[in-house]
Design a protein around this motif. Structure first.
Motif, short mmCIF file in Angstrom:
data_model
loop_
_atom_site.label_atom_id
_atom_site.label_comp_id
_atom_site.label_asym_id
_atom_site.label_seq_id
_atom_site.Cartn_x
_atom_site.Cartn_y
_atom_site.Cartn_z
N SER A 85 55.22 -122.64 6.81
CA SER A 85 55.09 -123.79 7.70
C SER A 85 54.25 -124.89 7.03
O SER A 85 53.71 -125.77 7.70
CB SER A 85 54.47 -123.37 9.03
OG SER A 85 53.19 -122.82 8.82
N LYS A 135 57.23 -128.70 6.92
CA LYS A 135 58.03 -128.37 8.11
C LYS A 135 59.46 -128.89 8.04
O LYS A 135 60.28 -128.52 8.87
CB LYS A 135 57.33 -128.92 9.35
CG LYS A 135 56.04 -128.19 9.66
CD LYS A 135 55.49 -128.60 10.99
CE LYS A 135 54.72 -129.89 10.87
NZ LYS A 135 54.01 -130.22 12.13
N ILE A 136 59.73 -129.73 7.11
CA ILE A 136 61.09 -130.24 6.99
C ILE A 136 61.58 -129.98 5.58
O ILE A 136 61.35 -130.81 4.68
CB ILE A 136 61.18 -131.74 7.36
CG1 ILE A 136 60.62 -131.96 8.77
CG2 ILE A 136 62.62 -132.24 7.26
CD1 ILE A 136 60.53 -133.41 9.18
N PRO A 137 62.26 -128.86 5.30
CA PRO A 137 62.57 -127.89 6.36
C PRO A 137 61.61 -126.70 6.37
O PRO A 137 61.02 -126.35 5.34
CB PRO A 137 63.95 -127.41 5.92
CG PRO A 137 63.85 -127.40 4.41
CD PRO A 137 62.97 -128.57 4.05
N TYR A 138 61.48 -126.06 7.53
CA TYR A 138 60.90 -124.73 7.55
C TYR A 138 61.84 -123.83 6.75
O TYR A 138 63.06 -123.96 6.86
CB TYR A 138 60.86 -124.20 8.98
CG TYR A 138 59.79 -124.75 9.88
CD1 TYR A 138 60.14 -125.55 10.99
CD2 TYR A 138 58.45 -124.45 9.69
CE1 TYR A 138 59.16 -126.02 11.85
CE2 TYR A 138 57.48 -124.92 10.56
CZ TYR A 138 57.84 -125.70 11.63
OH TYR A 138 56.87 -126.17 12.48
N PHE A 169 62.59 -119.61 5.48
CA PHE A 169 62.34 -118.19 5.67
C PHE A 169 62.67 -117.43 4.38
O PHE A 169 63.55 -117.86 3.60
CB PHE A 169 63.22 -117.61 6.78
CG PHE A 169 62.93 -118.14 8.16
CD1 PHE A 169 63.56 -119.30 8.62
CD2 PHE A 169 62.06 -117.48 9.00
CE1 PHE A 169 63.31 -119.78 9.91
CE2 PHE A 169 61.80 -117.95 10.29
CZ PHE A 169 62.42 -119.10 10.73
#
Lengths: 121, 108
Positions: free
Chosen positions: B91, B94-97, B99
């Motif tokens: 995080s 955040k752009i992008p998150y 995974f």
């Protein structure tokens, strides 16, 4: 308690459109962004983007621009994901998740149960 | 975009074992690292945020460590309900998150 409840299941034909809902309760809807996350069958999690409920301002991840549209209805505390021009590769579980804050860190702290979208002729 | 790489992709262990899952970021993310657990047919659940802080209600056998680019999730004394897939998420940007690809923990 805090909850996000999604529409359950959608079966659509290629080229059609779908609007997935995420109804929130138990907190002030306009205080937290709502994220959308896609999970293709047997695959991992992919961030689609987020929407800021008090402004309706959306942000889309690369690859999710054009056919994907976020919207909100603040009177109903509900967020929506609309996908147009559906393709077979859109078949996936779509989750909404609240963008909470924990000690200054952004977290997806509350998740909807997921909406299974199947695109098939 | 920040790439997140988890290892291993799958892992077999027995009840009461301890296991560790690692997550590496493609650039420095300080401690902006979260861990989620996902069981079959269920939504992911937040376990750890800020690399090492336990989310409320999560058992203390879960712990996280690391900063910068290298992070670890450790589960001590595995219980039957811990067999699931685990994802890290950054995080920091955040752009992008983004995974990790997930680690499936299976019972031996």
């Amino acid at each position: 308690q805090v909850q996000l409840v999604q529409s359950a299941y959608e079966l659509k034909k290629p080229g059609a459109s779908v609007k997935i809902s995420c109804k929130t309760s138990g907190y002030t809807f306009t205080s937290y962004p709502i994220n959308w996350v896609r999970q293709a069958p047997g695959q991992g999690l992919e961030w689609v983007g987020w929407v800021i409920p008090n402004t309706g301002n959306p942000t889309y991840a690369q690859g999710f621009t054009g056919r994907f549209v976020f919207s909100v209805d603040t009177s109903a505390s509900t967020a929506y994901l609309q996908i147009s021009g559906l393709k077979a590769e859109d078949t996936a579980l779509y989750y909404c998740a609240r963008d909470g804050a924990a000690a200054g860190h952004d977290v997806f702290d509350i998740w909807g149960q997921g909406t299974m979208l199947t695109v098939s002729s | 975009d920040i790439q997140m790489t988890q290892s291993p992709s799958s892992l077999s262990a027995s009840i009461r074992d301890s296991v560790s899952i690692t997550c590496r970021a493609s650039q420095n993310i300080d401690n902006y690292l979260n861990w989620y657990q996902q069981k079959p047919g269920k939504a992911p659940k937040l376990l750890i945020y800020g690399a090492s802080s336990l989310q409320s209600g999560v058992p203390s056998r879960f712990s996280g460590s690391g900063s910068g680019t290298d992070f670890t999730l450790t589960i001590s004394s595995l219980q039957p309900e811990d067999f699931a897939t685990y994802y890290c998420q950054q995080s920091y940007s955040k752009i992008p998150y983004t995974f990790g690809q997930g680690t499936k923990l299976e019972i031996k």
